[in-house]
Design a protein around this motif. Structure first.
Motif, PDB file in Angstrom:
ATOM      1  N   MET A 175     -25.403 -33.517   2.595  1.00 27.88           N
ATOM      2  CA  MET A 175     -25.841 -33.551   1.203  1.00 27.88           C
ATOM      3  C   MET A 175     -26.536 -32.246   0.791  1.00 27.88           C
ATOM      4  SD  MET A 175     -24.679 -36.300  -0.223  1.00 27.88           S
ATOM      5  CE  MET A 175     -25.594 -37.082  -1.569  1.00 27.88           C
ATOM      6  N   SER A 176     -26.001 -31.136   1.323  1.00 29.53           N
ATOM      7  CA  SER A 176     -26.435 -29.834   0.827  1.00 29.53           C
ATOM      8  C   SER A 176     -25.213 -29.074   0.314  1.00 29.53           C
ATOM      9  CB  SER A 176     -27.149 -29.030   1.917  1.00 29.53           C
ATOM     10  OG  SER A 176     -26.229 -28.536   2.871  1.00 29.53           O
ATOM     11  N   SER A 177     -25.489 -28.044  -0.475  1.00 29.26           N
ATOM     12  CA  SER A 177     -24.413 -27.302  -1.128  1.00 29.26           C
ATOM     13  C   SER A 177     -24.777 -25.835  -1.201  1.00 29.26           C
ATOM     14  CB  SER A 177     -24.207 -27.861  -2.545  1.00 29.26           C
ATOM     15  OG  SER A 177     -23.262 -27.073  -3.259  1.00 29.26           O
ATOM     16  N   LYS A 178     -23.779 -24.975  -1.103  1.00 26.17           N
ATOM     17  CA  LYS A 178     -24.013 -23.551  -1.327  1.00 26.17           C
ATOM     18  C   LYS A 178     -22.711 -22.856  -1.721  1.00 26.17           C
ATOM     19  CE  LYS A 178     -23.364 -21.962   3.451  1.00 26.17           C
ATOM     20  NZ  LYS A 178     -23.836 -21.068   4.499  1.00 26.17           N
ATOM     21  N   VAL A 179     -22.875 -21.698  -2.324  1.00 20.05           N
ATOM     22  CA  VAL A 179     -21.733 -20.847  -2.635  1.00 20.05           C
ATOM     23  C   VAL A 179     -21.497 -19.954  -1.426  1.00 20.05           C
ATOM     24  CG1 VAL A 179     -20.967 -18.930  -4.085  1.00 20.05           C
ATOM     25  CG2 VAL A 179     -22.072 -20.922  -5.123  1.00 20.05           C
ATOM     26  N   ASP A 180     -20.235 -19.805  -1.050  1.00 20.64           N
ATOM     27  CA  ASP A 180     -19.925 -18.965   0.112  1.00 20.64           C
ATOM     28  C   ASP A 180     -18.550 -18.336  -0.106  1.00 20.64           C
ATOM     29  OD1 ASP A 180     -20.036 -17.785   2.677  1.00 20.64           O
ATOM     30  OD2 ASP A 180     -21.126 -19.523   3.452  1.00 20.64           O
ATOM     31  N   ARG A 181     -18.099 -17.616   0.902  1.00 21.29           N
ATOM     32  CA  ARG A 181     -16.809 -16.942   0.780  1.00 21.29           C
ATOM     33  C   ARG A 181     -15.857 -17.491   1.834  1.00 21.29           C
ATOM     34  NH1 ARG A 181     -16.036 -11.021  -1.359  1.00 21.29           N
ATOM     35  NH2 ARG A 181     -16.806 -12.259  -3.097  1.00 21.29           N
ATOM     36  N   PHE A 182     -14.698 -17.942   1.384  1.00 27.12           N
ATOM     37  CA  PHE A 182     -13.658 -18.467   2.266  1.00 27.12           C
ATOM     38  C   PHE A 182     -12.711 -17.317   2.561  1.00 27.12           C
ATOM     39  CE2 PHE A 182      -9.823 -20.540   3.547  1.00 27.12           C
ATOM     40  CZ  PHE A 182     -10.150 -21.792   4.019  1.00 27.12           C
ATOM     41  N   LYS A 183     -12.611 -16.934   3.841  1.00 26.45           N
ATOM     42  CA  LYS A 183     -11.781 -15.778   4.206  1.00 26.45           C
ATOM     43  C   LYS A 183     -10.361 -16.213   4.493  1.00 26.45           C
ATOM     44  CE  LYS A 183     -15.586 -13.073   6.075  1.00 26.45           C
ATOM     45  NZ  LYS A 183     -16.420 -13.046   7.284  1.00 26.45           N
ATOM     46  N   LEU A 184      -9.444 -15.816   3.640  1.00 26.73           N
ATOM     47  CA  LEU A 184      -8.025 -16.093   3.874  1.00 26.73           C
ATOM     48  C   LEU A 184      -7.506 -15.137   4.946  1.00 26.73           C
ATOM     49  CD1 LEU A 184      -6.870 -16.472   0.165  1.00 26.73           C
ATOM     50  CD2 LEU A 184      -7.062 -18.292   1.867  1.00 26.73           C
ATOM     51  N   LEU A 194     -19.384 -25.036  -1.528  1.00 26.14           N
ATOM     52  CA  LEU A 194     -19.244 -26.076  -0.509  1.00 26.14           C
ATOM     53  C   LEU A 194     -20.262 -27.180  -0.746  1.00 26.14           C
ATOM     54  CD1 LEU A 194     -19.007 -23.879   2.743  1.00 26.14           C
ATOM     55  CD2 LEU A 194     -17.135 -24.717   1.305  1.00 26.14           C
ATOM     56  N   PHE A 195     -19.830 -28.401  -0.522  1.00 27.24           N
ATOM     57  CA  PHE A 195     -20.717 -29.563  -0.564  1.00 27.24           C
ATOM     58  C   PHE A 195     -20.535 -30.306   0.765  1.00 27.24           C
ATOM     59  CE2 PHE A 195     -18.946 -28.719  -4.747  1.00 27.24           C
ATOM     60  CZ  PHE A 195     -20.040 -28.743  -5.602  1.00 27.24           C
ATOM     61  N   ARG A 196     -21.597 -30.474   1.535  1.00 30.76           N
ATOM     62  CA  ARG A 196     -21.411 -31.229   2.791  1.00 30.76           C
ATOM     63  C   ARG A 196     -21.550 -32.717   2.462  1.00 30.76           C
ATOM     64  NH1 ARG A 196     -22.685 -29.209   8.825  1.00 30.76           N
ATOM     65  NH2 ARG A 196     -20.924 -30.331   9.720  1.00 30.76           N
ATOM     66  N   SER A 197     -20.484 -33.264   1.981  1.00 26.80           N
ATOM     67  CA  SER A 197     -20.473 -34.665   1.555  1.00 26.80           C
ATOM     68  C   SER A 197     -19.029 -35.124   1.517  1.00 26.80           C
ATOM     69  CB  SER A 197     -21.111 -34.805   0.169  1.00 26.80           C
ATOM     70  OG  SER A 197     -20.331 -34.112  -0.794  1.00 26.80           O
ATOM     71  N   GLY A 198     -18.817 -36.333   1.092  1.00 28.92           N
ATOM     72  CA  GLY A 198     -17.450 -36.829   1.028  1.00 28.92           C
ATOM     73  C   GLY A 198     -17.425 -38.303   0.696  1.00 28.92           C
ATOM     74  N   TYR A 199     -16.248 -38.897   0.908  1.00 30.75           N
ATOM     75  CA  TYR A 199     -16.016 -40.266   0.432  1.00 30.75           C
ATOM     76  C   TYR A 199     -15.290 -41.074   1.506  1.00 30.75           C
ATOM     77  CZ  TYR A 199     -14.850 -43.600  -3.408  1.00 30.75           C
ATOM     78  OH  TYR A 199     -14.722 -44.682  -4.248  1.00 30.75           O
ATOM     79  N   THR A 200     -15.550 -40.717   2.768  1.00 34.21           N
ATOM     80  CA  THR A 200     -14.843 -41.382   3.866  1.00 34.21           C
ATOM     81  C   THR A 200     -15.787 -41.986   4.895  1.00 34.21           C
ATOM     82  OG1 THR A 200     -14.802 -39.322   5.148  1.00 34.21           O
ATOM     83  CG2 THR A 200     -12.902 -39.756   3.713  1.00 34.21           C
ATOM     84  N   GLY A 201     -17.074 -41.619   4.827  1.00 37.40           N
ATOM     85  CA  GLY A 201     -18.018 -42.015   5.869  1.00 37.40           C
ATOM     86  C   GLY A 201     -18.051 -41.045   7.031  1.00 37.40           C
ATOM     87  N   GLU A 202     -17.179 -40.025   6.983  1.00 36.53           N
ATOM     88  CA  GLU A 202     -17.118 -39.027   8.054  1.00 36.53           C
ATOM     89  C   GLU A 202     -17.866 -37.758   7.639  1.00 36.53           C
ATOM     90  OE1 GLU A 202     -15.767 -39.666  10.991  1.00 36.53           O
ATOM     91  OE2 GLU A 202     -15.048 -41.631  10.358  1.00 36.53           O
ATOM     92  N   ASP A 203     -18.129 -36.917   8.621  1.00 35.70           N
ATOM     93  CA  ASP A 203     -18.632 -35.578   8.342  1.00 35.70           C
ATOM     94  C   ASP A 203     -17.546 -34.809   7.573  1.00 35.70           C
ATOM     95  OD1 ASP A 203     -20.140 -33.235   8.385  1.00 35.70           O
ATOM     96  OD2 ASP A 203     -19.511 -32.684  10.427  1.00 35.70           O
ATOM     97  N   GLY A 204     -17.976 -33.796   6.848  1.00 31.37           N
ATOM     98  CA  GLY A 204     -16.985 -32.969   6.175  1.00 31.37           C
ATOM     99  C   GLY A 204     -17.551 -32.312   4.937  1.00 31.37           C
ATOM    100  N   ARG A 373     -20.660 -41.381  10.015  1.00 30.85           N
ATOM    101  CA  ARG A 373     -20.843 -40.327  11.034  1.00 30.85           C
ATOM    102  C   ARG A 373     -21.140 -38.997  10.350  1.00 30.85           C
ATOM    103  NH1 ARG A 373     -16.016 -40.888  15.298  1.00 30.85           N
ATOM    104  NH2 ARG A 373     -14.721 -40.751  13.420  1.00 30.85           N
ATOM    105  N   TYR A 374     -22.102 -39.022   9.449  1.00 31.21           N
ATOM    106  CA  TYR A 374     -22.486 -37.810   8.735  1.00 31.21           C
ATOM    107  C   TYR A 374     -23.215 -36.854   9.678  1.00 31.21           C
ATOM    108  CZ  TYR A 374     -21.629 -40.835   4.682  1.00 31.21           C
ATOM    109  OH  TYR A 374     -21.062 -41.680   3.774  1.00 31.21           O
ATOM    110  N   PHE A 375     -23.190 -35.575   9.318  1.00 27.12           N
ATOM    111  CA  PHE A 375     -23.843 -34.549  10.147  1.00 27.12           C
ATOM    112  C   PHE A 375     -25.359 -34.715  10.077  1.00 27.12           C
ATOM    113  CE2 PHE A 375     -25.451 -30.070  10.499  1.00 27.12           C
ATOM    114  CZ  PHE A 375     -25.181 -29.929  11.848  1.00 27.12           C
ATOM    115  N   LYS A 376     -25.961 -34.856  11.237  1.00 30.85           N
ATOM    116  CA  LYS A 376     -27.400 -35.111  11.267  1.00 30.85           C
ATOM    117  C   LYS A 376     -28.205 -33.878  11.657  1.00 30.85           C
ATOM    118  CE  LYS A 376     -27.678 -39.629  10.412  1.00 30.85           C
ATOM    119  NZ  LYS A 376     -26.425 -40.183  10.811  1.00 30.85           N
ATOM    120  N   GLY A 377     -27.546 -32.765  11.894  1.00 30.37           N
ATOM    121  CA  GLY A 377     -28.257 -31.556  12.307  1.00 30.37           C
ATOM    122  C   GLY A 377     -28.261 -31.431  13.807  1.00 30.37           C
ATOM    123  N   LYS A 378     -28.533 -30.225  14.249  1.00 33.48           N
ATOM    124  CA  LYS A 378     -28.501 -29.979  15.698  1.00 33.48           C
ATOM    125  C   LYS A 378     -29.901 -29.766  16.215  1.00 33.48           C
ATOM    126  CE  LYS A 378     -23.830 -29.050  16.356  1.00 33.48           C
ATOM    127  NZ  LYS A 378     -22.934 -28.040  15.847  1.00 33.48           N
TER     128      LYS A 378
END
Lengths: 378, 125
Positions: A175-184, A194-204, A373-378
């Motif tokens: 549940m965090s978000s930031k602007v970044d650069r996607f390298k093709l 990027l938004f670390r969220s979703g609609y599946t119950g999984e990380d992503g 199974r959301y990302f809980k941090g390391k």
């Protein structure tokens, strides 16, 4: 002519890619969207839980509120605490009508004190923006990003895949978000949010991309061995197992957040202060309990119970109805959710479902059916 | 001699004298997608042409299988409820739904043969 090529339907920036991948296109919320790809809903669902799936959700509304204190302006329309959001944090909330009913559910990201990024449902977006705009006093403006693509990369391997193109993104909190650069691979960098969220119950992540770069980003992600394209069919079965609401089915203008078992979205400060639409009713429901409640329903046999199936108590008295139901591939059996009288909302309460005129046993079940199974941090 | 007949609802009938074996076609299973639930009629059930005879559900949707002709169910495929995916993998073989008597041979004659059904399906896409 197949109706998904109907010219009145809008298409997302990934339309040609879906068709080249063999996506079965169907009309959804005014868009031609893939309901599944050749491997089918079942395998798409299981693949997402095992590795990673890529979803095109560009039909959803992306927009922003900008100006002087957009958080205060939005708080007049929702029960969430937006003022307390730190920059780069995301909150799930609901737009409410005067009776406390849900106009839409949405994701709110605080960019900074002068800017909120919004993601709303495709079928509701025109109404949502009009509703928000009507409540603004001129110091805050609503903007829409109609030309952006939105992809969702979901599953346990998402955090292996995305850092190959956005180094360091794996450290982002849920549940965090930031602007970044996607390298093709071409060397070109694409500015993404990027938004670390979703609609599946999984990380992503959900990834907002300039529309003209959407296909290039999607292709690069699909080239990764962990990733399969996933259609709306599996998106629905994944979110149902995860216990997440579908607007228009599980929540709508006749249900309040309390009835929908979404008490957690009502901020502590907002409970004390009120000041949101329907506050009187919602605060009373928080205090006294609602008459009906959204619960998980587990049919005890193998037959799925679909939306609008009647739910009865064991004495054949009506309790409510199923709002979403089907087969859960990861559960390997039928799963559902619906509203029951609050007297019968306790876990394991025995109920009957009326399917094709026959009474079938089921019980009230805890949500989610598959653990988040959301990302809980390391 | 056995012969195949088809309905516009994408059911097949394998006719053998005065009995018929009924299932759904390969086209139908492809349209439905992954089949996760099947309910077949019990022996002795009387069917009218067009009546609900069986249920087939994929991950997304439930569909009725209609009785293509009138008759009495002589056997339901009891292996299917525990292995509904058989309808996807072998729709015109092990994925049969039920067997029934043929009350009126004229109802069979009114159904499509393989060539007519193939043409019917070709026109759908």
């Amino acid at each position: 002519m197949d109706h998904a090529t109907d010219l009145s339907l809008k298409s997302t920036p990934l339309d040609a890619l879906h068709r080249s991948l063999g996506g079965k296109m169907v009309p959804f919320a005014g868009y031609a969207m893939p309901v599944n790809y050749p491997i089918g809903v079942l395998k798409e669902h299981l693949h997402t839980r095992a590795k990673a799936g890529l979803f095109d959700v560009s039909h959803m509304g992306q927009g922003e509120l900008t100006g002087s204190d957009p958080a205060a302006a939005l708080e007049a329309l929702i029960p969430g605490d937006v003022k307390a959001l730190a920059p780069g944090r995301i909150r799930y909330s609901t737009l409410l009508n005067a009776e406390g009913g849900i106009i839409d559910d949405l994701m709110i990201t605080k960019v900074d004190d002068g800017r909120l990024f919004l993601i709303v449902n495709a079928a509701c977006k025109d109404g949502d923006y009009a509703h928000i705009a009507a409540a603004l006093d001129g110091k805050v403006k609503v903007g829409r990003f109609e030309d952006r693509a939105l992809l969702a990369l979901q599953g346990p391997d998402a955090a292996k895949v995305l850092p190959r193109f956005v180094p360091g993104c794996e450290a982002m909190a849920f549940m965090s978000s930031k602007v970044d650069r996607f390298k093709l691979p071409s060397g070109k960098g694409v500015d993404v949010r990027l938004f670390r969220s979703g609609y599946t119950g999984e990380d992503g992540w959900e990834i907002s991309i300039p529309g003209e770069d959407g296909e290039a980003v999607a292709k690069v992600l699909l080239d990764q061995p962990e990733v399969e394209p996933i259609g709306l069919g599996a998106r629905d079965s994944l979110r149902l197992e995860a216990g997440l609401c579908l607007y228009g089915s599980d929540i709508d203008a006749t249900t309040t957040p309390v009835e929908a078992n979404l008490n957690w979205i009502i901020g502590k400060r907002r409970r004390a202060e009120g000041g949101f639409p329907g506050a009187e009713k919602i605060l009373a429901q928080l205090k006294d309990g609602p008459d009906k409640l959204r619960v998980g329903i587990k049919p005890l046999g193998r037959a799925p119970a679909r939306a609008h199936t009647e739910i009865q108590d064991t004495n054949n008295q009506p309790l409510g109805e199923i709002t979403s139901g089907g087969f859960g591939p990861s559960v390997n059996g039928p799963v559902a959710m619906g509203y029951v009288a609050a007297t019968h909302a306790g876990t394991k309460t025995q109920v009957n479902l009326i399917v094709r005129g026959q009474s079938m046993p089921a019980e009230v079940a805890d949500l989610p059916f598959t653990p988040h199974r959301y990302f809980k941090g390391k | 001699m056995s012969e195949l007949r088809f309905t516009k609802d994408h059911e097949w009938l394998l006719i053998d004298g005065d009995t018929a074996t009924v299932g759904i076609t390969d086209y139908a299973q492809g349209q439905l997608g992954d089949i996760v639930f099947v309910e077949v009629p019990e022996k002795g059930k009387q069917l009218k042409a067009g009546a609900d005879a069986a249920v087939v559900e994929s991950v997304k949707a439930a569909s009725e299988v209609y009785a293509p002709i009138a008759g009495e169910v002589t056997e339901g495929n009891t292996a299917l409820p525990d292995a509904p995916e058989t309808v996807n993998s072998d729709p015109q073989g092990a994925g049969w739904f039920f067997k029934m008597t043929i009350a009126d041979q004229n109802e069979v004659k009114a159904l499509m043969d393989q060539n007519a059904y193939d043409k019917f399906v070709a026109e759908l896409s």
